[in-house]
Design a protein around this motif. Structure first.
Motif, PDB file in Angstrom:
ATOM      1  N   VAL A 175       0.828  -1.199   0.000  1.00 41.47           N
ATOM      2  CA  VAL A 175       0.000   0.000   0.000  1.00 41.47           C
ATOM      3  C   VAL A 175       0.866   1.255   0.000  1.00 41.47           C
ATOM      4  N   LEU A 176       2.070   1.186   0.580  1.00 33.17           N
ATOM      5  CA  LEU A 176       3.006   2.316   0.514  1.00 33.17           C
ATOM      6  C   LEU A 176       3.427   2.568  -0.934  1.00 33.17           C
ATOM      7  N   VAL A 177       3.758   1.492  -1.654  1.00 31.36           N
ATOM      8  CA  VAL A 177       4.134   1.637  -3.062  1.00 31.36           C
ATOM      9  C   VAL A 177       2.962   2.194  -3.861  1.00 31.36           C
ATOM     10  N   LEU A 178       1.774   1.662  -3.627  1.00 30.30           N
ATOM     11  CA  LEU A 178       0.605   2.110  -4.385  1.00 30.30           C
ATOM     12  C   LEU A 178       0.283   3.579  -4.104  1.00 30.30           C
ATOM     13  N   ALA A 179       0.339   3.975  -2.830  1.00 35.90           N
ATOM     14  CA  ALA A 179       0.072   5.374  -2.490  1.00 35.90           C
ATOM     15  C   ALA A 179       1.098   6.289  -3.155  1.00 35.90           C
ATOM     16  N   SER A 180       2.330   5.828  -3.271  1.00 32.32           N
ATOM     17  CA  SER A 180       3.368   6.627  -3.928  1.00 32.32           C
ATOM     18  C   SER A 180       3.128   6.705  -5.438  1.00 32.32           C
ATOM     19  N   VAL A 181       2.594   5.627  -6.002  1.00 37.02           N
ATOM     20  CA  VAL A 181       2.198   5.664  -7.417  1.00 37.02           C
ATOM     21  C   VAL A 181       1.100   6.702  -7.622  1.00 37.02           C
ATOM     22  N   VAL A 225       2.278  11.256   2.051  1.00 37.82           N
ATOM     23  CA  VAL A 225       2.396   9.793   2.036  1.00 37.82           C
ATOM     24  C   VAL A 225       3.621   9.352   2.829  1.00 37.82           C
ATOM     25  N   LEU A 226       4.772  10.003   2.585  1.00 37.75           N
ATOM     26  CA  LEU A 226       5.998   9.635   3.281  1.00 37.75           C
ATOM     27  C   LEU A 226       5.890   9.892   4.781  1.00 37.75           C
ATOM     28  N   LEU A 227       5.337  11.036   5.155  1.00 36.60           N
ATOM     29  CA  LEU A 227       5.223  11.388   6.568  1.00 36.60           C
ATOM     30  C   LEU A 227       4.295  10.413   7.295  1.00 36.60           C
ATOM     31  N   ALA A 255      11.447   5.894   2.539  1.00 41.08           N
ATOM     32  CA  ALA A 255      12.069   6.647   1.444  1.00 41.08           C
ATOM     33  C   ALA A 255      12.317   5.763   0.228  1.00 41.08           C
ATOM     34  N   VAL A 256      12.819   4.547   0.454  1.00 42.52           N
ATOM     35  CA  VAL A 256      13.144   3.657  -0.670  1.00 42.52           C
ATOM     36  C   VAL A 256      11.896   3.241  -1.432  1.00 42.52           C
ATOM     37  N   TRP A 257      10.906   2.700  -0.722  1.00 42.85           N
ATOM     38  CA  TRP A 257       9.717   2.207  -1.416  1.00 42.85           C
ATOM     39  C   TRP A 257       8.814   3.343  -1.882  1.00 42.85           C
ATOM     40  N   GLY A 258       8.791   4.436  -1.121  1.00 42.26           N
ATOM     41  CA  GLY A 258       8.011   5.585  -1.567  1.00 42.26           C
ATOM     42  C   GLY A 258       8.573   6.180  -2.848  1.00 42.26           C
ATOM     43  N   THR A 259       9.886   6.330  -2.894  1.00 43.45           N
ATOM     44  CA  THR A 259      10.528   6.861  -4.098  1.00 43.45           C
ATOM     45  C   THR A 259      10.341   5.928  -5.281  1.00 43.45           C
ATOM     46  N   PHE A 260      10.410   4.616  -5.026  1.00 40.90           N
ATOM     47  CA  PHE A 260      10.192   3.627  -6.083  1.00 40.90           C
ATOM     48  C   PHE A 260       8.818   3.814  -6.730  1.00 40.90           C
ATOM     49  N   TYR A 278       6.779   6.463  -6.521  1.00 36.73           N
ATOM     50  CA  TYR A 278       6.601   7.813  -7.063  1.00 36.73           C
ATOM     51  C   TYR A 278       7.271   7.957  -8.420  1.00 36.73           C
ATOM     52  N   VAL A 279       8.509   7.462  -8.538  1.00 27.35           N
ATOM     53  CA  VAL A 279       9.246   7.569  -9.800  1.00 27.35           C
ATOM     54  C   VAL A 279       8.612   6.694 -10.866  1.00 27.35           C
ATOM     55  N   ALA A 280       8.123   5.510 -10.471  1.00 23.51           N
ATOM     56  CA  ALA A 280       7.485   4.616 -11.441  1.00 23.51           C
ATOM     57  C   ALA A 280       6.245   5.269 -12.031  1.00 23.51           C
ATOM     58  N   GLY A 281       5.396   5.838 -11.156  1.00 23.23           N
ATOM     59  CA  GLY A 281       4.224   6.574 -11.608  1.00 23.23           C
ATOM     60  C   GLY A 281       3.430   5.863 -12.683  1.00 23.23           C
ATOM     61  N   ALA A 282       3.296   6.498 -13.830  1.00 22.88           N
ATOM     62  CA  ALA A 282       2.509   5.954 -14.927  1.00 22.88           C
ATOM     63  C   ALA A 282       3.157   4.714 -15.545  1.00 22.88           C
ATOM     64  N   ASN A 283       4.444   4.471 -15.266  1.00 26.84           N
ATOM     65  CA  ASN A 283       5.129   3.305 -15.825  1.00 26.84           C
ATOM     66  C   ASN A 283       5.173   2.135 -14.844  1.00 26.84           C
ATOM     67  N   ILE A 284       4.293   2.163 -13.858  1.00 24.50           N
ATOM     68  CA  ILE A 284       4.333   1.150 -12.808  1.00 24.50           C
ATOM     69  C   ILE A 284       4.168  -0.256 -13.366  1.00 24.50           C
ATOM     70  N   GLY A 285       3.405  -0.423 -14.434  1.00 28.16           N
ATOM     71  CA  GLY A 285       3.185  -1.763 -14.996  1.00 28.16           C
ATOM     72  C   GLY A 285       4.482  -2.415 -15.435  1.00 28.16           C
ATOM     73  N   SER A 286       5.250  -1.723 -16.257  1.00 27.45           N
ATOM     74  CA  SER A 286       6.510  -2.284 -16.752  1.00 27.45           C
ATOM     75  C   SER A 286       7.530  -2.411 -15.632  1.00 27.45           C
ATOM     76  N   VAL A 287       7.565  -1.428 -14.724  1.00 28.58           N
ATOM     77  CA  VAL A 287       8.497  -1.492 -13.599  1.00 28.58           C
ATOM     78  C   VAL A 287       8.163  -2.671 -12.698  1.00 28.58           C
ATOM     79  N   TYR A 288       6.896  -2.880 -12.443  1.00 28.63           N
ATOM     80  CA  TYR A 288       6.443  -3.975 -11.585  1.00 28.63           C
ATOM     81  C   TYR A 288       6.824  -5.320 -12.191  1.00 28.63           C
ATOM     82  N   ARG A 289       6.600  -5.469 -13.492  1.00 30.11           N
ATOM     83  CA  ARG A 289       6.935  -6.732 -14.150  1.00 30.11           C
ATOM     84  C   ARG A 289       8.443  -6.983 -14.118  1.00 30.11           C
ATOM     85  N   THR A 290       9.226  -5.935 -14.281  1.00 28.06           N
ATOM     86  CA  THR A 290      10.687  -6.084 -14.202  1.00 28.06           C
ATOM     87  C   THR A 290      11.115  -6.486 -12.799  1.00 28.06           C
TER      88      THR A 290
END
Length: 236
Positions: A45-51, A63-65, A159-164, A166-178
Motif C-alpha cells: 500500500v506504501l508503493v501504491l500510495a506513492s504511485v 504519504v511519506l510522513l 524513502a526507498v519504497w516511496g521513491t520507487f 513515485y518515480v514509477a508513476g505511470a510506468n508502474i506496470g513495466s516497472v512492476y513486471r521487471t
C-alpha cells in the motif's frame, strides 16, 4: 479519489479500491499493522500510495510522513508486546518451538551486539519487518537504542519504497513486471549475504570460545605438581 488511468498490476490492483475510498487512512492503518506483527500488505500500500502521488492523486510528502510515522509506531508497539509478554511466552511455550533457554541466551547476546543493524535492515525483509520489534522487546534490547534504529529503519524503508512508487508513476506496470522478473535473483543474493553474515558470527563465536578456554588454561596451570612434589620430602 480517482485512481490512476494506467492499469495497475498484480497486488496493486487489489488494493486500489481500498486506497480510493480511504486514502491516507488506509496507508496509516496498513503500514502500522504490518510493522507490529500483523501480516497485512503495508509495503504494497506504501508503493501504491506513492504511485498515486506520482500521478498527482495524492501528496507525496504526506504519504511519506504518514507511512514513516505509522511504521515507527507499529514497531514500537511490537517492541512493547515483546517486552511485556515475550519472556513469559518463551518460558511457557518456547520448548515447543525449539526455543530453549540456551538459545534464548544466545539470541539476547546477538541482539546486544547486532540489534541495531537488525532493526534497521529488517523492514526490507518480509517476516522480519513484521516481527523484529517483538523480537527486540523479547530479547530486552535497550529502549533508547531500539528507538533510534527503529526511526532510522522507518525513514529508510519509507524513502526507498516511496521513491520507487513515485518515480514509477505511470510506468508502474513495466516497472512492476521487471521487479517480479528479478526478485528471485534479489532473494538469492539476500540469502547469500545472510548466510555469509551467519557463518561469520558463528566463526567469531567459536574463536572467542576457544580464546576464553585458552585463557582459562593459562590462569589455572596443572596442579599435578602440588599432588606429586618432586623435592622428595614425602619419601622420608
Amino acid at each position: 479519489m480517482p485512481a490512476p488511468t494506467t492499469p495497475l498490476p498484480g497486488a496493486l490492483a487489489g488494493l486500489a479500491p481500498l486506497l480510493d475510498h480511504y486514502g491516507y487512512l488506509a496507508v496509516a492503518l496498513l503500514v502500522l499493522l504490518d510493522n507490529c506483527g500483523v501480516p497485512v500488505p503495508g509495503q504494497t500500500v506504501l508503493v501504491l500510495a506513492s504511485v498515486y502521488a506520482g500521478t498527482g492523486h495524492l501528496d507525496f510528502a504526506a504519504v511519506l510522513l504518514i507511512a514513516g510515522t505509522a511504521a515507527t509506531l507499529g514497531n514500537m508497539l511490537g517492541y512493547l508486546i515483546g517486552h511485556t509478554g515475550g519472556r513469559a511466552f518463551v518460558h511457557r511455550w518456547g520448548r515447543y518451538v525449539l526455543l530453549t533457554p540456551a538459545r534464548m541466551e544466545r539470541a539476547d547476546g546477538f541482539f546486544a551486539r547486532q540489534g541495531g543493524k537488525v532493526v534497521t535492515v529488517a523492514r526490507f525483509v518480509d517476516g522480519l519487518r513484521q516481527y523484529n520489534g517483538i523480537i527486540a522487546g523479547t530479547t530486552e534490547m535497550p529502549w533508547r537504542r531500539f528507538a533510534v534504529f527503529n526511526l532510522l529503519g522507518a525513514v529508510l524503508w519509507t524513502a526507498v519504497w516511496g521513491t520507487f512508487g513515485y518515480v514509477a508513476g505511470a510506468n508502474i506496470g513495466s516497472v512492476y513486471r521487471t521487479a517480479i522478473r528479478y526478485q528471485l535473483w534479489f532473494a538469492i543474493g539476500l540469502g547469500l549475504l545472510a548466510a555469509a553474515f551467519l557463518v561469520r558470527q558463528v566463526l567469531r563465536y567459536r574463536r572467542r570460545t576457544r580464546e576464553g578456554a585458552d585463557a582459562g588454561s593459562a590462569d589455572h596451570p596443572d596442579a599435578g605438581s602440588a599432588d606429586h612434589p618432586e623435592d622428595g620430602s614425602a619419601d622420608g
